[in-house]
Design a protein around this motif. Structure first.
Motif, PDB file in Angstrom:
ATOM      1  N   SER A   1       3.057   2.147  -2.875  1.00 27.65           N
ATOM      2  CA  SER A   1       1.437   2.519  -4.591  1.00 27.65           C
ATOM      3  C   SER A   1       1.244   3.177  -4.310  1.00 27.65           C
ATOM      4  O   SER A   1       0.794   3.862  -5.400  1.00 27.65           O
ATOM      5  CB  SER A   1       0.622   0.876  -4.438  1.00 27.65           C
ATOM      6  N   ASN A   2       0.885   4.247  -2.940  1.00 30.58           N
ATOM      7  CA  ASN A   2       0.357   5.348  -2.331  1.00 30.58           C
ATOM      8  C   ASN A   2       0.243   5.442  -1.173  1.00 30.58           C
ATOM      9  O   ASN A   2      -0.414   4.987  -0.686  1.00 30.58           O
ATOM     10  CB  ASN A   2      -1.080   4.831  -3.470  1.00 30.58           C
TER      11      ASN A   2
ATOM     12  N   ALA B   1       0.749  -1.221  -0.087  1.00 37.87           N
ATOM     13  CA  ALA B   1       0.877  -0.279   0.243  1.00 37.87           C
ATOM     14  C   ALA B   1       0.613   1.378   0.042  1.00 37.87           C
ATOM     15  O   ALA B   1       0.583   2.291  -0.916  1.00 37.87           O
ATOM     16  CB  ALA B   1      -0.471   0.089   1.158  1.00 37.87           C
TER      17      ALA B   1
ATOM     18  N   TYR C   1      -8.864   9.953  -5.459  1.00 33.60           N
ATOM     19  CA  TYR C   1      -8.221   8.726  -6.214  1.00 33.60           C
ATOM     20  C   TYR C   1      -6.844   9.099  -6.106  1.00 33.60           C
ATOM     21  O   TYR C   1      -5.511   7.657  -5.414  1.00 33.60           O
ATOM     22  CB  TYR C   1      -7.705   9.436  -8.233  1.00 33.60           C
ATOM     23  N   THR C   2      -6.355   9.733  -4.636  1.00 34.96           N
ATOM     24  CA  THR C   2      -4.809   9.908  -3.946  1.00 34.96           C
ATOM     25  C   THR C   2      -5.869   9.289  -2.421  1.00 34.96           C
ATOM     26  O   THR C   2      -5.261   8.729  -1.614  1.00 34.96           O
ATOM     27  CB  THR C   2      -4.349  10.983  -3.862  1.00 34.96           C
ATOM     28  N   GLU C   3      -6.443   9.883  -1.722  1.00 32.20           N
ATOM     29  CA  GLU C   3      -6.913   9.195  -0.420  1.00 32.20           C
ATOM     30  C   GLU C   3      -7.611   7.920  -0.454  1.00 32.20           C
ATOM     31  O   GLU C   3      -7.011   7.173   0.679  1.00 32.20           O
ATOM     32  CB  GLU C   3      -7.514  10.797  -0.148  1.00 32.20           C
ATOM     33  N   GLY C   4      -8.566   8.056  -1.365  1.00 25.25           N
ATOM     34  CA  GLY C   4      -8.978   6.976  -1.208  1.00 25.25           C
ATOM     35  C   GLY C   4      -8.922   6.040  -1.589  1.00 25.25           C
ATOM     36  O   GLY C   4      -8.722   5.164  -0.579  1.00 25.25           O
ATOM     37  N   LEU C   5      -8.454   5.933  -2.520  1.00 26.71           N
ATOM     38  CA  LEU C   5      -7.269   4.535  -3.656  1.00 26.71           C
ATOM     39  C   LEU C   5      -6.170   4.779  -3.924  1.00 26.71           C
ATOM     40  O   LEU C   5      -4.964   5.289  -3.914  1.00 26.71           O
ATOM     41  CB  LEU C   5      -8.847   4.324  -4.763  1.00 26.71           C
ATOM     42  N   SER C   6      -5.755   3.367  -3.832  1.00 25.70           N
ATOM     43  CA  SER C   6      -4.487   3.147  -4.458  1.00 25.70           C
ATOM     44  C   SER C   6      -4.952   2.087  -5.875  1.00 25.70           C
ATOM     45  O   SER C   6      -4.983   1.429  -5.936  1.00 25.70           O
ATOM     46  CB  SER C   6      -3.535   2.517  -3.852  1.00 25.70           C
TER      47      SER C   6
ATOM     48  N   ILE D   1      -0.688   8.401  -0.117  1.00 24.48           N
ATOM     49  CA  ILE D   1      -1.031   8.887   0.601  1.00 24.48           C
ATOM     50  C   ILE D   1      -2.355   8.192   0.939  1.00 24.48           C
ATOM     51  O   ILE D   1      -3.088   8.083   2.085  1.00 24.48           O
ATOM     52  CB  ILE D   1      -1.190   9.984  -0.375  1.00 24.48           C
ATOM     53  N   PHE D   2      -2.967   6.981  -0.034  1.00 27.95           N
ATOM     54  CA  PHE D   2      -4.105   5.964   0.379  1.00 27.95           C
ATOM     55  C   PHE D   2      -3.191   5.806   1.870  1.00 27.95           C
ATOM     56  O   PHE D   2      -4.356   5.764   2.749  1.00 27.95           O
ATOM     57  CB  PHE D   2      -4.152   5.432  -0.336  1.00 27.95           C
ATOM     58  N   ALA D   3      -1.753   5.237   2.016  1.00 30.02           N
ATOM     59  CA  ALA D   3      -1.915   4.129   3.035  1.00 30.02           C
ATOM     60  C   ALA D   3      -1.713   5.022   4.148  1.00 30.02           C
ATOM     61  O   ALA D   3      -2.102   4.770   5.563  1.00 30.02           O
ATOM     62  CB  ALA D   3       0.047   3.737   2.622  1.00 30.02           C
TER      63      ALA D   3
ATOM     64  N   TRP E   1      -3.868   7.282   4.965  1.00 26.92           N
ATOM     65  CA  TRP E   1      -5.725   7.694   5.851  1.00 26.92           C
ATOM     66  C   TRP E   1      -6.278   6.555   5.488  1.00 26.92           C
ATOM     67  O   TRP E   1      -6.937   6.075   5.925  1.00 26.92           O
ATOM     68  CB  TRP E   1      -6.642   8.390   3.532  1.00 26.92           C
ATOM     69  N   SER E   2      -5.947   4.972   4.976  1.00 25.58           N
ATOM     70  CA  SER E   2      -6.346   4.201   6.146  1.00 25.58           C
ATOM     71  C   SER E   2      -5.963   3.556   6.912  1.00 25.58           C
ATOM     72  O   SER E   2      -6.523   2.634   7.060  1.00 25.58           O
ATOM     73  CB  SER E   2      -5.994   2.966   4.648  1.00 25.58           C
TER      74      SER E   2
END
Lengths: 301, 350, 505
Positions: free
Chosen positions: B226-227, B223, C345-350, B229-231, B233-234
């Motif tokens: 790959s992203n 995670a 697209y950035t915060e919600g998903l990879s 920021i997403f990591a 927030w999750s």
């Protein structure tokens, strides 16, 4: 006293390739490119210097060959990084491996040797005696009687400083390195400056290589740079890519280099410990800088 | 620039790596032809020497063994978007730690001594990564620069150890005392030096694959890679994951050192690595940061390495040709590398 | 004013990005010598329109006229050559350069190869005096205040002979005093024959500083009017829209006890300026609290603080009575908090990860035993979520990149609501979605409410807020300036509050 003079003289001599490579590293850093390839540029140039000087029977030809070769390696590196958007670090490592493999391959194909190559009749750079200089007490014996590239190097330090701080191109270079986007929005050709600085870095590494194989010694040894490019890079980080601070860093590291032999024989400090210092000091400097930035950060978690 | 590691699209990705590899062979051929050497003969010899016959194959696998370790060590870090260049340093410290166990705890039986030596090596490598790992995770100090610099610290430090405190008098080269017989890894296919370290690393490959795909840490590092920021927030604990990844990478790097000491050299030899740690970068890139890909890439590179020595003996082609091939591979793989791995500069973790 | 030939006329400009029509046949005119405000919420198309004018984007369709003459602007050089200059929201300055160097960079005064420092300084001083933009030409950018940096940016444009200056949200970074000074500067610019377009969110500024105003919404022009004929509430309504939403069935139990509570929470934005000031709000079980407001008034920071990715400077965050102020994102999620972030697209998903990986992002720990994922459970869980929330994908283990925008938001909603959370923070949950997808999201929010969950809905879309919320709070300048029950709230009241005036005034 004699010991001190010898040490200072040796420092000046051993420091020269590191300063030259560090200037190359700082010009690259000033356009925003960490230059891992210094090592490879120096090594290829050191080899070319010996070949040039040997075949032309003239050291100057060797120096020219070194500069051209350094720039060629720089060009390959630059094309991959800037044109094909290769990863800077990985491409730098590749350039170093290429230089090591290329010189090793040619050494054997041309001269059937691994290790040292010292053709008979190879002309080194020789030494320069500046009239009157040696008469000056203390400083005279330290400053006089070096290879011409030692003096050229210090002129280049001054020129680099003037270039970056006083010229229009230097101003643009600094802008590109610090905020490439800001520079491009006012029409500065960032890419072209990056090519230019990398090629200049190749040329400086060429001089560094020439000093190693024609100045400090008169021979080429397989992998003779042996980490000096990285030491120069450490000096660049130490001096935050500023000419005088970077030069100071190079001199300090060169001094450790010169000192280690003496420390080992006189006080018994192992050379490995002095070799560690430049690299460890960079980690400390970076940590310190980041710690201050961390403390000053906005509250965003 | 953001650091994004794309999930493996197995066939396509490895296919592209194959193209890269072939391109390097073509360039190598040009070099040989230009210097008046028989390129076709060289490659034929290289292939034969690398793969034909049990002993040859064993030597290829022997050369590949440390590379598989360092490839895996690098791949786990890259997969998390952590640009760890310090595997070389971890390898040196791991090698020394394994040697120290081997020549100090000489009374232990092999069944205890060997696992202990591997463990010590892994821990030494992990400990080494604690510094750049913590700096990156908690102070956001660029790990590229710190790991490059600390490599030299590790190499010089181990050199000091075998030149001074653990020097063996009377030897021309600096090296540690020999390890106990019980610590020496059994050979698999004598007379080849191929040894048990290969089995260890072959077990490690599925283990790393499993770790990446089936564990929470693996999930977290994918995670993050790959992203980032997403990591965040999750709820992925980003700094902790960065640190764990660095430690893991260092641990595997340390094992690489143990493999060489216990399996091949039987002592710590000053400056023994021809850059296995740096080769790990090539291998990870070529293997698309996956475990299986790293294995394949390492065997290919191992074949080149073991074949290279023979080239010099039989067809008068310097083994430095292999370095030229390797450099070409790296240049090409990193040039296309950017297509799937848009290069960063701290757009990453905020 | 309208009779004269406009300095710029952008005609029928359209620009599409993947999945969004950013500009939909926009026609926009700016008269010579006026200050023209361009307003609209995020994503309304303001910045895109200006980037087209400045040559940073190419329009898909449409024409641009400069003083009545058709022109083709293909690059920033073309725009600069015409006399158009733009100050971006993020300044394009180099911290270590001096003000004089920064202003002249790219067109430096020189003496041979050398930079003519004296002349650069003189130029900056002269321009500064003429336009009321005093800065110390020898000071380094890093040492200047944000307001001074902005002056350097404007000086850059004037040095390049710009006739039309485009300022993208020039006041968001300024202190009130600096804002007043900026207004002065704008007037001086106009007096010296320049024309100004400024992009803003803030209605007070439109009213205070502009001659005319154009409102954009969802890529279209809502209207252009002289500022003296505009009112704050009128503009607010133009910005957020007036169409009546489809009536959604609301009902169920009356709200229960408090679930989500923010107590006197303050927070700073990325630049360290106060973004939230002593916010107190409470959402009860079975209730939707809507947060209305013109964007840029602290919404982003509110969502981040509640989620746990931004630390508040003071105040407390409670979930179900439990103080989670110091808890990280994972701990908050474990406690029953779900978040639909603003940017899926950035915060919600990879996007490079699979749909399955995306679906388990907030509960991978619960699906693991001692650090090992239970793959059977992972597969079952994600398959169930995809069925329940109707995520249409060829396979759970394909890259999320392959899905459409609406399906991607379904993935986010499935993940966040599938675990039956106690509380949900939904930030602009329907932005950029088509009607069917938006309706799906709305239904899910209402179901959550019926189930007894607490929902904090932050949206710039007043219709959405009015259709869904039980109570409505209005966020203005980082404060909750009013709270109304949805039944009693009128658009007029909300418009006033959003414009920064108290409901009773």
């Amino acid at each position: 006293m004699q010991a001190f003079t010898d040490l200072a003289f040796a420092t000046l001599r051993l420091t020269t390739p590191i300063i030259l490579a560090a200037l190359a590293g700082l010009l690259s850093q000033q356009v925003g490119l960490i230059n891992i390839a210094l090592e490879g540029m120096m090594l290829a140039a050191a080899f070319a210097a010996v070949l040039g000087a040997f075949y032309a029977q003239h050291a100057l030809v060797g120096v020219v060959a070194a500069v051209v070769t350094g720039m060629l390696v720089a060009l390959v590196f630059a094309v991959f990084v800037l044109r094909f958007r290769a990863n800077l670090i990985v491409a730098g490592l590749a350039a170093n491996i290429l230089a090591l493999g290329g010189t090793g391959y040619l050494l054997q194909v041309l001269y059937q040797t691994r290790g040292a190559f010292a053709p008979p009749g190879l002309r080194g750079l020789g030494t320069v005696h500046i009239p009157g200089l040696s008469q000056i007490p203390i400083l005279g014996p330290i400053l006089d009687g070096h290879s011409p590239l030692v003096y050229v190097t210090w002129v280049l330090v001054i020129l680099t400083s003037i270039f970056l701080n006083r010229t229009v191109t230097g101003l643009r270079v600094r802008a590109v390195g610090e905020q490439a986007e800001a520079a491009t929005t006012v029409g500065i050709p960032a890419r072209r400056l990056q090519y230019g600085m990398l090629l200049a870095a190749g040329g400086l590494c060429g001089l560094a290589g020439a000093q190693m194989s024609l100045g400090n010694l008169q021979l080429f040894v397989y992998n003779m740079t042996n980490g000096r490019g990285f030491m120069a890079l450490a000096a660049v980080f130490f001096g935050q890519a500023q000419p005088w601070a970077t030069t100071l860093g190079s001199v300090v590291f060169g001094f450790f280099d010169a000192l280690q032999i003496r420390l080992q024989t006189t006080v018994g400090v192992p050379p490995q410990i002095t070799q560690i210092l430049p690299f460890l000091s960079i980690v400390v400097v970076l940590t310190w800088v980041s710690w201050r930035r961390y403390r000053a950060r906005p509250v965003a978690a | 620039m953001t650091r994004t590691v794309v999930r493996p699209q197995w066939v396509g990705e490895l296919g592209r790596s194959f193209v890269t590899f072939s391109a390097a062979l073509v360039i190598g051929a040009l070099v040989m032809v230009a210097t008046g050497r028989d390129a076709w003969g060289a490659y034929r010899t290289l292939f034969a020497v690398a793969f034909l016959g049990a002993q040859n194959l064993a030597d290829t696998l022997l050369a590949a063994t440390p590379l598989i370790f360092t490839g895996l060590a690098t791949a786990v870090a890259f997969r998390a978007g952590v640009f760890n260049i310090g595997v070389e340093g971890a390898l040196y410290l791991g090698a020394f730690a394994a040697a120290w166990i081997g020549f100090t705890l000489t009374g232990l039986p092999a069944g205890l001594l060997i696992p202990l030596a591997f463990l010590a090596a892994g821990l030494a490598g992990a400990l080494f990564m604690l510094i750049p790992g913590a700096l990156r995770a908690y102070l956001r100090v660029d790990e590229i620069v710190t790991t490059i610099m600390l490599n030299y610290v590790a190499i010089s430090f181990t050199s000091y150890l075998v030149n001074y405190p653990y020097a063996v008098p009377g030897l021309a080269n600096a090296m540690s005392p020999k390890i106990a017989l019980a610590a020496q890894l059994p050979r698999l296919l004598p007379p080849s030096q191929l040894n048990l370290a290969l089995i260890v690393v072959l077990l490690l490959v599925p283990l790393v694959h499993w770790l990446l795909s089936r564990t929470t840490l693996g999930y977290e590092l994918r995670a993050l890679g790959s992203n980032p920021i997403f990591a965040r927030w999750s709820g992925v604990p980003v700094p902790a994951v960065i640190l764990q990844v660095m430690l893991l990478s260092g641990f595997i790097g340390g094992l690489a050192g143990a493999g060489q000491v216990l399996g091949v050299n039987y002592r710590f030899v000053d400056n023994f690595s021809p850059g296995y740690g740096f080769d790990g970068i090539t291998i990870a890139l070529l293997g698309r940061n996956t475990a299986l890909g790293s294995l394949i890439a390492a065997v290919l590179l191992g074949a080149l390495r073991s074949g290279g020595a023979t080239l010099e003996l039989f067809v008068d082609i310097p083994k430095d040709l292999i370095l030229i091939l390797e450099a070409t591979i790296i240049f090409f793989v990193t040039a296309e590398f950017v297509l799937t791995f848009p290069r960063r500069r701290h757009a990453g973790v905020h | 004013m309208a009779e004269a030939v406009p300095l710029v006329r952008m005609e029928e400009i359209s620009k599409a990005f993947p999945g969004v029509l950013a500009n939909d046949r926009i026609t926009f005119e700016v008269a010579d010598g006026e200050i023209h405000a361009l307003v609209g919420e995020n994503g309304a198309g303001k910045t895109t329109l200006m980037r087209i004018l400045y040559g940073l984007e190419r329009a898909d369709a449409g024409r641009i006229y400069w003083s009545g003459r058709p022109v083709a602007i293909q690059s920033t050089e073309d725009a600069i050559h015409l006399g158009i200059g733009m100050v971006h929201q993020r300044f394009q300055l180099v911290p270590s350069l001096t003000a004089a160097e920064s202003v002249t960079l790219g067109q430096e005064p020189r003496r041979g190869v050398f930079f003519d420092r004296a002349r650069a300084r003189a130029v900056v001083q002269e321009l500064g005096a003429r336009f009321g933009l005093a800065v110390n030409p020898g000071a380094r950018i890093a040492e200047l205040s944000v307001g001074e940096q902005q002056r350097v940016e404007i000086l850059k444009l004037l040095y390049r002979q710009a006739r039309l200056l485009v300022l993208d949200e020039p006041t968001t970074v300024l202190t009130p005093q600096e804002v007043a000074q900026l207004y002065e500067v704008l007037r001086r610019l106009v007096a010296e024959g320049r024309t100004v377009i400024f992009i803003t969110h803030k209605l007070a500024e439109v009213l205070a500083a502009s001659d005319r105003v154009t409102v954009l919404r969802r890529g279209c022009v809502v209207g252009t009017l002289p500022t003296r004929e505009a009112t704050g509430e009128g503009l607010a309504r133009m910005i957020v829209g007036e169409t009546m939403p489809a009536i959604l069935a609301r009902g169920g139990e009356p709200p229960g006890p408090p679930m989500l509570r923010l107590e006197r929470v303050s927070a700073a934005d990325d630049r360290g300026l106060p973004a939230l000031v002593e916010i107190t709000l409470e959402v009860r079980r079975g209730e939707i609290l809507g947060i209305a407001g013109v964007e840029g008034n602290g919404q982003k920071e509110l969502v981040e603080v509640a989620t746990g990715v931004r630390r508040p400077t003071s105040g407390r965050f409670l979930l179900n009575g439990q103080d989670l102020t110091r808890a990280d994102v994972a701990a908050r999620r474990r406690a029953g908090l779900a978040v639909i972030p603003e940017d899926r697209y950035t915060e919600g998903l990879s996007l490079p990860m699979t749909i399955e990986d995306n679906l388990i992002a907030t509960r991978y720990r619960a699906l693991a035993t001692r650090g090992v994922l239970r793959m059977v459970a992972v597969r079952a869980e994600s398959a169930a979520l995809m069925r329940r929330f109707d995520v249409r994908a060829p396979h759970p283990r394909v890259s999320a990149r392959t899905l459409s925008g609406g399906n991607l938001q379904r993935v986010v909603v499935a993940r966040e609501l599938g675990g039956e959370p106690a509380a949900l923070i939904a930030a602009h949950p329907t932005r950029g979605l088509d009607i069917a997808a938006a309706r799906f999201v709305h239904q899910q929010l209402l179901e959550m409410r019926t189930r007894g969950g607490a929902v904090l809905l932050i949206s710039a879309d007043l219709d959405e807020i009015m259709a869904l919320a039980d109570r409505i709070g209005v966020l203005f300048a980082g404060r909750i300036v009013g709270e109304l029950s949805a039944a009693a709230a009128t658009r007029e009241q909300l418009g006033l509050l959003m414009a920064g005036r108290s409901a009773t005034a």
